[in-house]
Design an enzyme around this catalytic site. Structure first.
Site, PDB file in Angstrom:
ATOM      1  N   LYS A 203     -33.721  63.962  62.119  1.00 27.36           N
ATOM      2  CA  LYS A 203     -33.859  63.763  63.567  1.00 27.36           C
ATOM      3  C   LYS A 203     -32.510  63.394  64.184  1.00 27.36           C
ATOM      4  CE  LYS A 203     -36.380  60.864  66.833  1.00 27.36           C
ATOM      5  NZ  LYS A 203     -37.455  59.886  67.005  1.00 27.36           N
ATOM      6  N   GLU A 209     -27.832  59.664  53.423  1.00 28.53           N
ATOM      7  CA  GLU A 209     -28.346  60.362  52.241  1.00 28.53           C
ATOM      8  C   GLU A 209     -28.471  61.867  52.509  1.00 28.53           C
ATOM      9  OE1 GLU A 209     -29.532  57.623  53.660  1.00 28.53           O
ATOM     10  OE2 GLU A 209     -30.768  56.425  52.304  1.00 28.53           O
ATOM     11  N   GLY A 262     -40.050  59.547  63.627  1.00 30.40           N
ATOM     12  CA  GLY A 262     -39.791  60.190  62.331  1.00 30.40           C
ATOM     13  C   GLY A 262     -41.046  60.311  61.477  1.00 30.40           C
ATOM     14  N   ARG A 263     -41.766  59.191  61.306  1.00 32.85           N
ATOM     15  CA  ARG A 263     -42.926  59.228  60.403  1.00 32.85           C
ATOM     16  C   ARG A 263     -44.152  59.886  61.037  1.00 32.85           C
ATOM     17  NH1 ARG A 263     -41.222  54.401  61.787  1.00 32.85           N
ATOM     18  NH2 ARG A 263     -42.520  52.972  62.999  1.00 32.85           N
ATOM     19  N   GLU A 348     -44.171  50.867  57.591  1.00 27.97           N
ATOM     20  CA  GLU A 348     -43.047  50.929  58.526  1.00 27.97           C
ATOM     21  C   GLU A 348     -43.549  50.744  59.961  1.00 27.97           C
ATOM     22  OE1 GLU A 348     -38.884  53.151  58.144  1.00 27.97           O
ATOM     23  OE2 GLU A 348     -40.480  54.556  58.615  1.00 27.97           O
ATOM     24  N   HIS A 379     -57.194  54.383  34.178  1.00 26.92           N
ATOM     25  CA  HIS A 379     -56.677  54.086  32.839  1.00 26.92           C
ATOM     26  C   HIS A 379     -55.411  53.250  32.929  1.00 26.92           C
ATOM     27  CE1 HIS A 379     -59.537  56.909  30.971  1.00 26.92           C
ATOM     28  NE2 HIS A 379     -59.453  57.467  32.169  1.00 26.92           N
ATOM     29  N   LYS A 507     -28.822  49.217  55.692  1.00 19.23           N
ATOM     30  CA  LYS A 507     -27.955  50.386  55.916  1.00 19.23           C
ATOM     31  C   LYS A 507     -26.534  49.931  56.251  1.00 19.23           C
ATOM     32  CE  LYS A 507     -31.092  53.646  58.206  1.00 19.23           C
ATOM     33  NZ  LYS A 507     -31.312  54.335  59.464  1.00 19.23           N
TER      34      LYS A 507
HETATM   35  C1  G6Q Z   1     -39.379  57.140  60.253  1.00 15.74           C
HETATM   36  C2  G6Q Z   1     -38.129  56.482  59.992  1.00 15.74           C
HETATM   37  C3  G6Q Z   1     -37.307  57.057  58.862  1.00 15.74           C
HETATM   38  C4  G6Q Z   1     -36.568  58.329  59.197  1.00 15.74           C
HETATM   39  C5  G6Q Z   1     -35.501  58.562  58.128  1.00 15.74           C
HETATM   40  C6  G6Q Z   1     -34.756  59.853  58.312  1.00 15.74           C
HETATM   41  O1  G6Q Z   1     -40.138  56.833  61.134  1.00 15.74           O
HETATM   42  O2  G6Q Z   1     -37.416  56.368  61.162  1.00 15.74           O
HETATM   43  O3  G6Q Z   1     -38.062  57.254  57.707  1.00 15.74           O
HETATM   44  O4  G6Q Z   1     -37.452  59.392  59.285  1.00 15.74           O
HETATM   45  O5  G6Q Z   1     -34.613  57.492  58.116  1.00 15.74           O
HETATM   46  O6  G6Q Z   1     -34.127  59.870  59.540  1.00 15.74           O
HETATM   47  P1  G6Q Z   1     -33.509  61.194  60.099  1.00 15.74           P
HETATM   48  O7  G6Q Z   1     -34.608  62.183  60.277  1.00 15.74           O
HETATM   49  O8  G6Q Z   1     -32.841  60.827  61.392  1.00 15.74           O
HETATM   50  O9  G6Q Z   1     -32.527  61.678  59.061  1.00 15.74           O
END
Ligand code: G6Q
Length: 541
Positions: A203, A209, A262-263, A348, A379, A507
């Site tokens: 996003k 990463e 994002g989520r 989150e 198990h 971070k």
């Molecule tokens: C979701 C969070 C988080 C996010 C990641 C990736 O609600 O904000 O999991 O999706 O940190 O972020 P980017 O899509 O910006 O790389």
């Protein structure tokens, strides 16, 4: 001083009800042969059985009154109509607009027009990839796609691609999320760069990463196809400029918007790997399933509203019985990523300790959410669920019909799923355990010695969610069900479900530590533990 929530008459009434009512599941079932009928809700392809819970008609009435008192209806309207419910980031959370079939206005503009435009772009691209019409730099059709993304840009599509594998087409879709080089190597090992396309899903297009992995994959691709490696990339982002700067052509950039969290983003272009794997029609069927759940959530009375009932049960156990954990146990191997997905969605979103207004809460919010597929879990950790000291309410999830052709296997899955919830509910009394061992011919001294170990306390609450089958529609409805459950809980608790400030601190510190790891001299700028660990791994001790 107690907060607005805990001083509400509706809250106090629930606390009194909890104190003065005996919740014995065996007794509740014995007293009402209609308990299953009374405590199931069906919606589309889903059935929720919540009869194995500490609830009576009075409990449900009081829980619904709490939802009323917190204006859940009003908040749902605000959510779906684009109000800036994410108050700390001053944004709406309009994931429902991504699957709506009517205009949704935001700042005097119908955002669904943008959704339709990007959906068409997704369809063109995924069709061309799946048909082999879109080719790599050396003229060969693509065989493999890697989604490079993390968190919200990974978990949803990874869940859906695995869950819908029976619908998959010719392309293999892989997910690269962790910056761990081992993950990068494991994904690209065995892939042919000439026939591999990478989707960079971010996003912000600034996640350490994802960008590190994207650069490594770019070098791997460039090594094979040279300077035309850009033809092996697409991007999904709300930061079009940065994706462009990375060298991705505008026609390959799939936009989404800051009003999609994002989520909550798998319904946007973040779902591109889903469309690539199972086709755009199946992706749209997922969205339709979710829309059915949106409409149900927005209109069904609270006591007949599947996400609301699940939300209220969570509040009931967490805040009135002190239960700090919640298990998710899919009896379906294709849903094995669902607990991971829900960990992010729930923890989150609602892992917060201050209200929207910034006041500390004096009640519990999100529990620890965890789980793994049955029967494997049986198990492993179910021992604790049955006989441990903590009671963990659990959601069991199972499908009526499997996608495979091994009916006996499915019958065993169903039998185990229902046996577990029955066992958790009924338990085994000392009398039953004694009679069982005596019938087996054990000497009475041995019976008495083993008795405490053979008793199951029972009265352990579970929900069972039954899907007709794990179809795209049902999966869409299932995910939307939990999205709305989480939102409804955030409304009860008065927290903002759409920010995640808690991930920032680590971070920032990682950015500071990274150059220190490479430095020659011992580090002194942290506590002695952090200094020591940096120096130890950097060979400075
Ligand atoms: C979701 C969070 C988080 C996010 C990641 C990736 O609600 O904000 O999991 O999706 O940190 O972020 P980017 O899509 O910006 O790389």
């Amino acid at each position: 001083m107690s907060s607005t929530l805990t001083s509400l008459p509706a809250w106090q009434a629930l606390a009194d009800h909890q104190r003065t009512t005996r919740f014995d599941l065996r007794e509740l079932f014995a007293a009402n042969p209609q308990r299953f009928e009374r405590h199931t809700i069906s919606q589309g392809e889903l059935l929720l059985d919540y009869s194995k819970h500490y609830v009576t008609a009075e409990t449900m009435r009081l829980l619904a009154a709490l939802a009323e008192a917190r204006d859940l209806r009003g908040w749902t309207r605000r959510l779906m109509s684009g109000e800036r419910v994410n108050v700390t980031e001053d944004r709406p959370a309009l994931h429902t607009a991504l699957r709506a079939n009517r205009p949704v206005m935001l700042d005097a503009r119908d955002v669904t027009q943008d959704v339709v435009r990007v959906r068409a772009q997704m369809r063109r691209f995924s069709d061309a990839l799946r048909s082999g019409a879109l080719k790599g730099a050396t003229g060969r059709a693509f065989t493999d796609v890697i989604n490079i993304g993390i968190g919200g840009s990974d978990l949803g599509p990874a869940l859906a691609v695995e869950a819908l594998a029976p619908y998959a087409g010719p392309l293999r879709v892989h997910f690269m999320s962790n910056v761990d080089g081992a993950h990068v190597e494991a994904v690209i090992k065995g892939l042919d760069p000439e026939t591999t396309l990478a989707i960079v899903a971010s996003k912000t297009f600034s996640t350490q990463e994802t960008l590190t992995n994207a650069n490594t994959v770019r070098a791997w691709l460039a090594n094979a196809v040279g300077e035309r490696s850009g033809e092996h990339f697409a991007a999904v982002t709300a930061n079009v400029k940065a994706a462009h700067g990375f060298g991705i052509d505008d026609s390959r950039i799939f936009e989404f918007w800051d009003w999609v969290g994002g989520r909550y983003s798998l319904w946007s272009a973040v779902g591109l790997p889903i469309a690539v794997a199972v086709g755009m029609d199946a992706f749209e069927a997922m969205c339709e399933g979710a829309r059915g759940m949106d409409e149900h959530f927005a209109s069904a009375p609270f006591e007949r509203n599947m996400p609301v009932v699940m939300a209220l049960l969570g509040v009931w156990y967490g805040d009135f019985f002190g239960r700090g954990a919640h298990a998710v146990l899919p009896y379906d191997m294709r849903l094995k990523r669902f607990p991971d997905y829900l960990q992010q969605l729930e923890m989150e979103s609602n892992g917060k300790r201050v209200t929207r207004e910034g006041e500390p809460v004096d009640y519990d919010t999100c529990p620890v959410v965890w789980g793994a597929p049955g029967t494997n879990g049986q198990h492993a950790f179910y021992q604790m669920l049955h006989q441990g000291t903590q009671i963990v309410p659990a959601d069991f999830i199972v499908c009526c019909k499997p996608h495979h052709a091994l009916p006996q296997h499915h019958a065993i899955m169903l039998a185990n799923c229902f046996a577990q919830t029955e066992a958790l509910m009924r338990g085994k009394t000392p009398e039953e355990a004694r009679a069982e061992m005596t019938a087996q011919g054990l000497p009475s001294a041995e019976v008495e010695r083993l008795l405490p170990h053979k008793v199951f306390p029972g009265n352990r609450p579970t929900s069972t969610l039954v899907l007709d089958a794990l179809t795209p529609r049902a999966l869409g409805a299932l995910i939307a069900l939990y999205e709305h459950k989480v939102f409804a809980q955030s409304v009860i608790w008065g927290v903002n479900a759409f920010d995640q400030w808690g991930v920032e601190l680590g971070k920032k510190l990682a950015d500071r530590i990274l150059p220190e790891l490479a430095g020659a001299s011992p580090v002194t700028s942290h506590d002695s533990s952090t200094n020591g660990l940096i120096d130890y791994t950097g060979g400075k001790r």
